[in-house]
Design an enzyme around this catalytic site. Structure first.
Site, mmCIF file in Angstrom:
data_model
loop_
_atom_site.group_PDB
_atom_site.id
_atom_site.type_symbol
_atom_site.label_atom_id
_atom_site.label_comp_id
_atom_site.label_asym_id
_atom_site.label_seq_id
_atom_site.Cartn_x
_atom_site.Cartn_y
_atom_site.Cartn_z
ATOM 1 N N LYS A 49 0.805 -1.221 0.000
ATOM 2 C CA LYS A 49 0.000 0.000 0.000
ATOM 3 C C LYS A 49 0.843 1.278 0.000
ATOM 4 C CE LYS A 49 -4.191 -1.770 0.119
ATOM 5 N NZ LYS A 49 -5.270 -1.437 -0.796
HETATM 6 C C1 LIG Z 1 -2.965 -7.173 3.854
HETATM 7 C C2 LIG Z 1 -3.664 -6.839 2.587
HETATM 8 N N1 LIG Z 1 -3.665 -7.735 1.615
HETATM 9 C C3 LIG Z 1 -4.326 -7.487 0.462
HETATM 10 C C4 LIG Z 1 -5.013 -6.321 0.238
HETATM 11 C C5 LIG Z 1 -5.769 -6.116 -1.039
HETATM 12 O O1 LIG Z 1 -5.242 -5.138 -1.853
HETATM 13 P P1 LIG Z 1 -6.137 -4.203 -2.707
HETATM 14 O O2 LIG Z 1 -6.838 -3.248 -1.789
HETATM 15 O O3 LIG Z 1 -5.217 -3.514 -3.631
HETATM 16 O O4 LIG Z 1 -7.138 -5.060 -3.427
HETATM 17 C C6 LIG Z 1 -4.994 -5.362 1.242
HETATM 18 C C7 LIG Z 1 -5.719 -4.125 1.108
HETATM 19 O O5 LIG Z 1 -5.915 -3.383 2.042
HETATM 20 C C8 LIG Z 1 -4.289 -5.621 2.439
HETATM 21 O O6 LIG Z 1 -4.251 -4.733 3.452
#
Ligand SMILES: Cc1ncc(COP(=O)(O)O)c(C=O)c1O
Length: 461
Positions: A49
């Site tokens: 992120k």
């Molecule tokens: C630990 C974790 N894995 C996967 C994701 C999924 O990513 P995306 O929001 O880009 O779909 C997030 C999103 O907050 C996350 O915090």
């Protein structure tokens, strides 16, 4: 990353360019194909992120939505929050993060450490409820002059961040040979941005989405309908409404992975390879192995480990938490023992000839209560720390280093043995907030009513 010395002028230059590691061939003897893992948990904020935080802020600055001295307000399950905090700190913005209370306490503490005002909201509310974390963030942003709400769920720049950084990195690191890319979605930005880039390079690459069972995304992808959402525990992935950052048209297949399997896989990966993901990385890997079972040796799957396991030491990586929440097999109530209910809580071995200062540190700072006091001579249990007497001398400002723990002992509550029937623990705790359990090494662990309430969920009746 940085200049040619490798020195970065700002933490922001350390975002991205994460390593890709091949899964050891012996990880699962059933798997013949190659699996590559992109370790995005090695970003400065501990997750992928950071990439979207930087891109969304830069684009907001460009559009004039975020001005010098402004405040960033975002709702986040923790990782986007951490990324935005890092960007805010590096660029001099104020920041408020709204986070639901199901998130781990480590994540909440990290946001505070990175300078955010943190607002914790209840997680058990409907998405339309004014207390839902997205609604709270929107309201704060609306009411705070000079603030900007990135709204990662519906922000195109979230998806673009992965299109411009993660996708090209994966393509380059894998030398343009990828058969499958596998990832879960929360906002959908990661899978959609990477999928768009990879499919532009090679339309034959198959994109596989992964979802926890209570999320609506896999069902929506399969049927075009929004179903009722249900509870699940893996953090960061799955959704209760369709986010605009997610593009289902780019996804070729959806797999659903149960929480228990996600957690077991994260733990196996950490313990046997040293790659240390959070629950969603375990979820991705569980889906990868499912997919890989049917693939030949020459096939290559790429997946992502989105965030760092260290943020989940009290959850995914705690055997007690897994047992209490039912992610490990239950124990038949008919045969369960005290040992099936006790927790791996903090323990202390305090001898009667040690100082009161030391005993108070164990009871006060580490919370080992009741604190057993043991005879140096013979190792017998003398009793427990007399807290009333200890508090009395503490409040008089006495020199705790000169006082002996052995002079502050009162009668111990019941002492349970590990092989006693579990019902004895219920009886013992009927009149006490906590009792002691004699452990295999001869020491004493505390066993509280709180632990009993948690531990009783482990039994199958
Ligand atoms: C630990 C974790 N894995 C996967 C994701 C999924 O990513 P995306 O929001 O880009 O779909 C997030 C999103 O907050 C996350 O915090």
């Amino acid at each position: 990353m940085g200049d040619k010395t490798g020195i970065c002028d700002s933490i922001l230059e350390a975002i991205g360019n994460t390593p890709m590691v091949r899964l050891p061939r012996d990880f699962d003897p059933q798997i013949k194909c190659e699996v590559l893992l992109k370790l995005d948990y090695l970003n400065p904020g501990g997750s992928m992120k950071d990439r979207i935080a930087l891109h969304m802020v830069r684009m907001a600055e460009k559009r004039g939505d975020l001005k010098p001295g402004g405040r960033i307000v975002e709702c986040s399950s923790g990782n986007t929050g951490a990324g935005l905090c890092i960007v805010a700190a590096a660029l001099g913005y104020d920041i408020t993060i709204v986070i639901p209370d199901k998130m781990s306490s480590e994540k909440i503490s990290a946001l505070r450490a990175l300078g955010a005002d943190v607002v914790v909201t209840p997680c058990n509310v409907d998405i339309e409820d004014p207390m839902h974390y997205t609604k709270v963030a929107g309201r704060i942003a609306e009411q705070t002059p000079g603030s900007w709400w990135p709204d990662q769920y519906h922000n195109r720049d979230n998806t673009d961040a992965h299109y411009y950084s993660t996708g090209p990195e994966i393509w380059e690191q894998s030398g343009g040979k990828i058969d499958y890319f596998v990832a879960g979605a929360g906002t959908g930005g990661t899978i959609s941005g990477i999928a768009r880039y990879l499919k532009e390079q090679d339309p034959n690459i198959k994109i596989v989405g992964v979802d926890p069972p209570g999320s609506i995304l896999a069902h929506y992808w399969n049927t075009g309908e929004v179903c009722e959402s249900g509870p699940y525990a893996v953090e960061g992935v799955g959704e209760e409404e369709v986010p605009n950052a997610w593009d289902p048209k780019l996804i070729d297949e959806y797999l659903v992975v149960r929480d228990a399997d996600s957690f077991a896989m994260a733990r196996k990966l950490a313990a046997t390879t040293g790659m240390f993901p959070g629950g969603s990385g375990g979820m991705n890997m569980a889906a990868v192995l499912e997919l890989a079972k049917g693939l030949p040796e020459e096939a290559r799957i790429v997946t992502l480990l989105p965030d760092y396991g260290k943020a989940y030491l009290s959850k995914v990586y705690s055997e007690d938490w897994l047992r209490d929440c039912g992610y490990l097999p239950q124990v038949p109530a008919a045969t369960a023992k005290v040992s099936d209910l006790v927790h791996e809580n903090s323990r202390a071995r305090v001898y009667d000839d040690e100082t009161l200062a030391w005993a108070i540190r164990q009871a006060g700072e580490r919370g080992v209560r009741p604190l057993s006091i043991i005879a140096r001579n013979g190792e017998a249990l003398l009793g427990i720390l007399d807290e009333d007497k200890a508090i009395s001398v503490l409040s008089q400002g006495a020199d705790l280093e000169s006082l002996k723990a052995g002079d502050f002992v009162t009668t111990a509550p019941a002492v349970l043995k590990l092989d006693q029937p579990w019902k004895d623990a219920v009886d013992a705790l009927a009149n006490h907030e906590a009792v002691l359990v004699k452990m295999k090494d001869g020491g004493f662990a505390t066993f509280s009513r709180q632990e009993l309430m948690q531990g009783l969920k482990r039994l199958a009746h």
